[in-house]
Design a protein around this motif. Structure first.
Motif, PDB file in Angstrom:
ATOM      1  N   GLN A   1       0.919  -1.320   0.060  1.00 39.50           N
ATOM      2  CA  GLN A   1      -0.194   0.149   0.019  1.00 39.50           C
ATOM      3  C   GLN A   1       0.624   1.587  -0.083  1.00 39.50           C
ATOM      4  O   GLN A   1       1.979   1.149   0.782  1.00 39.50           O
ATOM      5  N   PHE A   2       0.754   2.338  -0.692  1.00 39.31           N
ATOM      6  CA  PHE A   2       1.393   3.618  -0.876  1.00 39.31           C
ATOM      7  C   PHE A   2       0.294   4.461  -0.415  1.00 39.31           C
ATOM      8  O   PHE A   2      -0.463   4.510  -0.265  1.00 39.31           O
ATOM      9  N   LEU A   3       1.325   5.353   0.316  1.00 38.87           N
ATOM     10  CA  LEU A   3       0.468   6.302   1.326  1.00 38.87           C
ATOM     11  C   LEU A   3       1.029   7.671   0.703  1.00 38.87           C
ATOM     12  O   LEU A   3       2.800   8.133   0.811  1.00 38.87           O
ATOM     13  N   PRO A   4       0.688   8.711  -0.589  1.00 38.86           N
ATOM     14  CA  PRO A   4       0.995   9.850  -0.606  1.00 38.86           C
ATOM     15  C   PRO A   4       2.002  10.581  -0.037  1.00 38.86           C
ATOM     16  O   PRO A   4       1.240  10.823   0.921  1.00 38.86           O
ATOM     17  N   LEU A   5       3.217  11.039  -0.845  1.00 39.83           N
ATOM     18  CA  LEU A   5       4.105  12.068   0.036  1.00 39.83           C
ATOM     19  C   LEU A   5       4.691  12.507  -1.219  1.00 39.83           C
ATOM     20  O   LEU A   5       5.395  11.829  -2.156  1.00 39.83           O
ATOM     21  N   PRO A   6       4.972  13.673  -1.107  1.00 43.07           N
ATOM     22  CA  PRO A   6       4.896  14.648  -2.442  1.00 43.07           C
ATOM     23  C   PRO A   6       6.766  14.296  -2.273  1.00 43.07           C
ATOM     24  O   PRO A   6       7.810  14.277  -1.555  1.00 43.07           O
ATOM     25  N   GLY A   7       7.206  14.446  -3.813  1.00 42.00           N
ATOM     26  CA  GLY A   7       8.336  13.516  -3.995  1.00 42.00           C
ATOM     27  C   GLY A   7       8.605  12.113  -4.710  1.00 42.00           C
ATOM     28  O   GLY A   7       9.757  11.828  -4.864  1.00 42.00           O
ATOM     29  N   VAL A   8       7.824  11.361  -3.696  1.00 39.94           N
ATOM     30  CA  VAL A   8       8.231   9.931  -3.765  1.00 39.94           C
ATOM     31  C   VAL A   8       6.500   9.279  -4.114  1.00 39.94           C
ATOM     32  O   VAL A   8       5.558   9.598  -4.469  1.00 39.94           O
ATOM     33  N   ARG A   9       6.937   8.797  -5.728  1.00 47.71           N
ATOM     34  CA  ARG A   9       6.336   8.440  -6.186  1.00 47.71           C
ATOM     35  C   ARG A   9       7.030   6.840  -6.735  1.00 47.71           C
ATOM     36  O   ARG A   9       7.134   6.102  -7.200  1.00 47.71           O
TER      37      ARG A   9
END
Length: 198
Positions: free
Chosen positions: A76-84
């Protein structure tokens, strides 16, 4: 004596548990990495008989990816600026990041936890730096086509944006020119040499 033996057994059991429990082998964070690049972060571990509960990834202490084998989907991915995060390439021991930006730089941490009853947790962290190369070569301007001995030479060299900032060095006939008196003398001598050839 009996108390001493009990304490010794407890300490040995603790050491044995640490040796047999979950432990990290390698944390690989590519650094420096280049702007626009796609990279793989690796957190290699051994469970030694324990069952995996979770693998969590953090950037600057903010969680951005978790892998829980009993969940669906497990990654699961938790959105974070700069991290794709590319979920299709990420799993229990790797996280794949697409298109690195300057915001991607930071301290990355991997945290591995075992299932009950131990719930043992281990972690490691490393810094990632992002490098930005100049998009074009340096530009030299301000030079005149001709000089006479005694003229002041004022030439400017400008580099395109980069990180870290580009270091500019001047060379004349493959010899570096610095701020020393010898270098200045060489520079003036070289100009005089050019003038005598004209």
């Amino acid at each position: 004596m009996a108390l001493y033996l009990q304490v010794l057994v407890v300490l040995l059991l603790k050491d044995l548990q640490q040796l047999l429990g979950v432990h990290l082998k390698v944390l690989d964070i590519p650094s420096p990495t280049t702007l626009g690049q796609s990279i793989e972060l690796t957190c290699s571990y051994e469970l030694d008989g324990d069952q995996l509960y979770s693998v969590k990834w953090y950037k600057d202490n903010t969680e951005f990816f978790r892998y829980l084998p009993l969940d669906w989907p497990p990654g699961q991915f938790l959105p974070l600026p700069g991290v794709r995060v590319d979920l299709s390439k990420s799993g229990k021991d790797t996280v794949y990041l697409n298109h690195v930006t300057l915001e991607t730089a930071g301290v990355y941490r991997c945290e591995v936890s075992a299932e009950a009853p131990s719930f043992q947790t281990v972690e490691a962290s490393k810094e990632m730096k992002v490098t930005v190369f100049p998009t074009e070569g340096p530009i030299i301007n301000g030079a005149r086509p001709e000089y006479i001995v005694g003229d002041t030479v004022n030439i400017n060299c400008t580099s395109a944006k980069s990180k870290p900032a580009a270091k500019i060095r001047w060379y004349i006939n493959d010899e570096i020119v610095g701020s020393t008196r010898k270098s200045q003398h060489f520079f003036l001598k070289y100009i005089y040499y050019i003038l005598t050839l004209r």
